[in-house]
Structures are given as structure tokens and as C-alpha cells.
Design a protein around this motif. Sequence first.
Motif, mmCIF file in Angstrom:
data_model
loop_
_atom_site.group_PDB
_atom_site.id
_atom_site.type_symbol
_atom_site.label_atom_id
_atom_site.label_comp_id
_atom_site.label_asym_id
_atom_site.label_seq_id
_atom_site.Cartn_x
_atom_site.Cartn_y
_atom_site.Cartn_z
ATOM 1 N N SER A 392 -0.695 -3.619 11.505
ATOM 2 C CA SER A 392 0.726 -3.937 11.527
ATOM 3 C C SER A 392 1.354 -3.712 10.160
ATOM 4 N N ASP A 393 2.678 -3.770 10.118
ATOM 5 C CA ASP A 393 3.378 -3.665 8.839
ATOM 6 C C ASP A 393 2.931 -4.753 7.878
ATOM 7 N N GLU A 394 2.710 -5.945 8.394
ATOM 8 C CA GLU A 394 2.290 -7.049 7.523
ATOM 9 C C GLU A 394 0.933 -6.753 6.892
ATOM 10 N N MET A 395 0.041 -6.164 7.651
ATOM 11 C CA MET A 395 -1.277 -5.815 7.125
ATOM 12 C C MET A 395 -1.175 -4.716 6.070
ATOM 13 N N LYS A 396 -0.234 -3.798 6.266
ATOM 14 C CA LYS A 396 -0.027 -2.748 5.267
ATOM 15 C C LYS A 396 0.502 -3.340 3.958
ATOM 16 N N VAL A 397 1.377 -4.330 4.059
ATOM 17 C CA VAL A 397 1.903 -4.996 2.872
ATOM 18 C C VAL A 397 0.782 -5.754 2.150
ATOM 19 N N VAL A 398 -0.103 -6.382 2.917
ATOM 20 C CA VAL A 398 -1.244 -7.082 2.326
ATOM 21 C C VAL A 398 -2.069 -6.110 1.484
ATOM 22 N N LEU A 399 -2.368 -4.944 2.042
ATOM 23 C CA LEU A 399 -3.145 -3.950 1.304
ATOM 24 C C LEU A 399 -2.394 -3.485 0.068
ATOM 25 N N LYS A 400 -1.116 -3.198 0.201
ATOM 26 C CA LYS A 400 -0.317 -2.732 -0.933
ATOM 27 C C LYS A 400 -0.319 -3.762 -2.071
ATOM 28 N N ASN A 401 -0.168 -5.036 -1.733
ATOM 29 C CA ASN A 401 -0.116 -6.078 -2.751
ATOM 30 C C ASN A 401 -1.456 -6.241 -3.464
ATOM 31 N N GLU A 402 -2.534 -6.152 -2.708
ATOM 32 C CA GLU A 402 -3.856 -6.290 -3.326
ATOM 33 C C GLU A 402 -4.197 -5.068 -4.179
ATOM 34 N N VAL A 403 -3.777 -3.898 -3.746
ATOM 35 C CA VAL A 403 -3.968 -2.692 -4.559
ATOM 36 C C VAL A 403 -3.235 -2.847 -5.893
ATOM 37 N N ALA A 404 -2.022 -3.371 -5.832
ATOM 38 C CA ALA A 404 -1.241 -3.579 -7.053
ATOM 39 C C ALA A 404 -1.958 -4.526 -8.009
ATOM 40 N N LYS A 405 -2.556 -5.581 -7.484
ATOM 41 C CA LYS A 405 -3.279 -6.532 -8.342
ATOM 42 C C LYS A 405 -4.472 -5.863 -9.015
ATOM 43 N N ALA A 406 -5.146 -4.967 -8.276
ATOM 44 C CA ALA A 406 -6.281 -4.258 -8.868
ATOM 45 C C ALA A 406 -5.820 -3.305 -9.959
ATOM 46 N N LEU A 407 -4.727 -2.588 -9.717
ATOM 47 C CA LEU A 407 -4.231 -1.643 -10.717
ATOM 48 C C LEU A 407 -3.731 -2.356 -11.975
ATOM 49 N N GLN A 408 -3.218 -3.567 -11.804
ATOM 50 C CA GLN A 408 -2.750 -4.360 -12.947
ATOM 51 C C GLN A 408 -3.883 -5.049 -13.677
ATOM 52 N N LYS A 410 -5.535 -7.621 -12.492
ATOM 53 C CA LYS A 410 -5.570 -9.040 -12.137
ATOM 54 C C LYS A 410 -6.785 -9.363 -11.258
ATOM 55 N N LYS A 411 -7.285 -8.359 -10.552
ATOM 56 C CA LYS A 411 -8.482 -8.499 -9.742
ATOM 57 C C LYS A 411 -9.315 -7.232 -9.876
ATOM 58 N N SER A 412 -10.612 -7.357 -9.655
ATOM 59 C CA SER A 412 -11.435 -6.157 -9.595
ATOM 60 C C SER A 412 -11.105 -5.413 -8.302
ATOM 61 N N PRO A 413 -11.327 -4.102 -8.259
ATOM 62 C CA PRO A 413 -11.090 -3.370 -7.011
ATOM 63 C C PRO A 413 -11.850 -3.966 -5.822
ATOM 64 N N GLN A 414 -13.091 -4.385 -6.060
ATOM 65 C CA GLN A 414 -13.872 -4.977 -4.971
ATOM 66 C C GLN A 414 -13.222 -6.260 -4.467
ATOM 67 N N ARG A 415 -12.835 -7.137 -5.384
ATOM 68 C CA ARG A 415 -12.225 -8.406 -4.980
ATOM 69 C C ARG A 415 -10.898 -8.168 -4.267
ATOM 70 N N ALA A 416 -10.115 -7.252 -4.781
ATOM 71 C CA ALA A 416 -8.813 -6.976 -4.176
ATOM 72 C C ALA A 416 -8.966 -6.496 -2.734
ATOM 73 N N LEU A 417 -9.882 -5.580 -2.511
ATOM 74 C CA LEU A 417 -10.068 -5.060 -1.157
ATOM 75 C C LEU A 417 -10.733 -6.087 -0.248
#
Length: 434
Positions: A392-408, A410-417
Motif C-alpha cells: 500500500s501507499d502507507e507501506m511505501k512511505v514506511v520504506l521511504k522514511n526508513e531509507v532516509a534514516k539510513a542515508l542520514q 541515524k540507523k544502519s541499513p540493516q536496522r532501517a530495512l
Amino acid sequence: MPPSRRAAAVTAPLLVSALLLSACGSGGDDPGGGADGRAKGSITFQTWNLRGKFKDYFDGLVRDFENEHPDVDVKWLDQPAENYADKLSADAAAGTLPDVVNVSPDLSYPLAKAGMLLNLDRTPAAAKFKGEYTAEAWQGNTLPGLDGSYAFPWYLNTGPLFYNKALFRQSGLDPEKPPKTYDELFAAARTMAEKSGGKTATLAGTPAVEDFGRYGVRLMNEDATRFTYNEPKGVELLTRYKELHDRGGLDPQALTNTPEKAGQRFLEQKVAMNPGGANDLGTFRKSAPGLYRNLGITDAPNNNGKPNMYVMGLGVNSRSKHKAAAIAFAHFVTDRKHQEAFAHKVAVFPSTKGSLEDPYWTKDDGTDEGRVRVASAKMLKGAVNYTPVVMSDEMKVVLKNEVAKALQGKKSPQRALDDAVARSDKLLAQSRQP
């Protein structure tokens, strides 16, 4: 629905299951109601935001069908793009779902799970037409865990990736050899960032689920009950994006860029590559003639050799009282003749075998539209729909937000995903509850 923004499925349609699975049996008493009977009776046909620009086309289409099938009466309905999924849900719950309905796979999935759409592979009167469509298009309407296709393939779409040959040239990269794989993409992006002193980025956006699919990441388990893009290959992709972000290969505004803003950054020649369409070429020609003269068109890099495509189809209401007529009409709209006619009126592509071999889709006619049309048509060979139909759109937003945290950082890529998958799995489980 030709507009580029495709409405994603909402959880509401899943609620119809409890209401409909216990409803009356399919068909009705009418002798023409069975899927294998003679086409007769009155049916409804619903499209998705098409009346405004294509009224004459569909009026003519209905008239031609009725002339060929004098015992069938077709009533054409059209719904606006806004809240289309909610409208389908309400109609399904009320037992008023049209006989033939315009759906994308994400919209057909909850309806099919609720028993509201015919499984075409298990309906002989429909399955006999399977060979008329490309294998990719038929597969695009096959739903996970449901063992079959639930919509006649209608039109397809894909988008080319534009790139700035001048920026490639300035970085010492071959402008006639844009990156085709992710290895090539990341290598080119590093070179461009280094040669420009960090002033020129290659990409304006962060990776979406389609990127994970093109990279070769397994996105879900086989029955689409659990997301799996946090597997090692998914972590590898996000780690490489993090490195790219840190080196200046991503636009500084990538974390917040909308598609419109990303397009503007490409127009300003701040980034070297960006998705686009035929309408963009006119903008480039008028507002950025230097970019227009140096514009390259390619497909998005992928590791599978299979570009991404969007699929639209026509589903048949499994509870229609006139299934034979509904199947006949859905096939009529989506046969080669009518698909090609429609695709000549709007920037979409037919899903029927042999259509894309026509010169209209193989030979550049010198227009901007023709240039993009030919380039895009080439990409559709072997293309797949990478976006899971249950996402769903909400799930896509969840992924986008966690990707942003990894790029910043704030989280490791593994933790973010891991967090994105956990949250999306929870949303998916909630959507399955009656």
C-alpha cells in the motif's frame, strides 16, 4: 488510467471478504449468465478517469460492440481518480460492482481475494484468449497466492530515464554508454561526483521498492504474506546508496525531493539522470535548450535485464448475471485492434502480441512524442511489474522514511530495512483481518 499517479490499493477492499464470500452463488438464472453461454443481457463497464478526454472513443467502442452483439446492452460508467479504490470497495460491499471494471493489479488483488473477480485462467471462455496477449502482460495480472490471472491485460506503461550527455562528457564518461547495471550506475556516480568536486549529482531521489526489485532483491515471500527486502542483497543496495549519498552522488535534496522537484533539479542540470516522459521534452526544448540538445534516453539500470512496467487491466465480476457478455466485452476492449487504436490516442502501450512490432512503436517519426514512444516501447520487452500488489501507499512511505534514516546515518541499513519490514508486515497482517 493514463495519469502517471496510480492510486494504490487501500485496506478497505479487504473488508468486503466477510460480506461477500457468504453471498449468493455466481451468475443467476439467466441462460446467458454463465461464463460459457451466449453473450446477452445488460452489463456495466467502468473505467478509471477516462471520460474527460476519451468520451468519443469509448462511446464508439460501446456502439461497435453492441452492433456486433445485438443481444447485449452496455452501460459505460467512469469514476474519478480520487478515491477510486474506496469506490470499488463500496460497490463490492453493496453488491453493485460493475460487470467489467478497470483495475490495476493492486486494486484487483483485494477484490479477487474476496471472490469478486473471475479467475480467467480457470474460466475456459476467457482462458482461450490468453495467447493473444504478451506473456509479461498476462503475468502482470496474475496475483500472488491466488493461482491465476484476474484481469484481461489492457494497456501498459513504462518510463524512460533521461540523462544529460554533457554532464557525462564533462566527467570523462562516454555519453553514448549510459549505465545499464547498478554496478555501472554507482561507478559513474562516483566518477561524476569526484570530477565535479561534488557539484554534480547523478540521481535526485532515494531508492524505492522498484529499485530493490531491479537490483535483484527478493521483495516478498512466495505467498505475499511477508516482506523480504531486508535480505542481504537489500542491505547491500541501501549500503551502496549510503556511500553514494556521503560522496555527493545523490542530490543534497534527495531525501525530500518530490518527483516534481527532482524533475526541476534535472532541468537545472544539477543532476545527471532522472525519469521523465514525452511532455518533459517540450519543457526542456523551451526552458533548457542546452539540456535538450544533449539529452539521452535510456532505461533505468537493473541487474535482471527486465525493466519495470505498469499494468492496467479489465476484471470481470464473478457474480455478474451475464458473464458471457462481460467476458466478450472485456476481450473486445482489449483485443489487438482496439488496444492499438487506444494507444494511438494516449501515451500508453498495447499488451497484445505483435503490437509493439508495428512501425508506430519502432520508428522515430522525428517528434518528441515519437522519440520517447520508441525508446519506451523497446523497454517493455521482458518488463515486469516490480511493485508487490499488496504494498500500500502507507507501506511505501514506511520504506521511504526508513531509507532516509539510513542515508542520514541515524540507523544502519540493516536496522532501517528490518524496521521497515516489521512495520509493513504488521500493516499487511492488519489489512487481512476481516
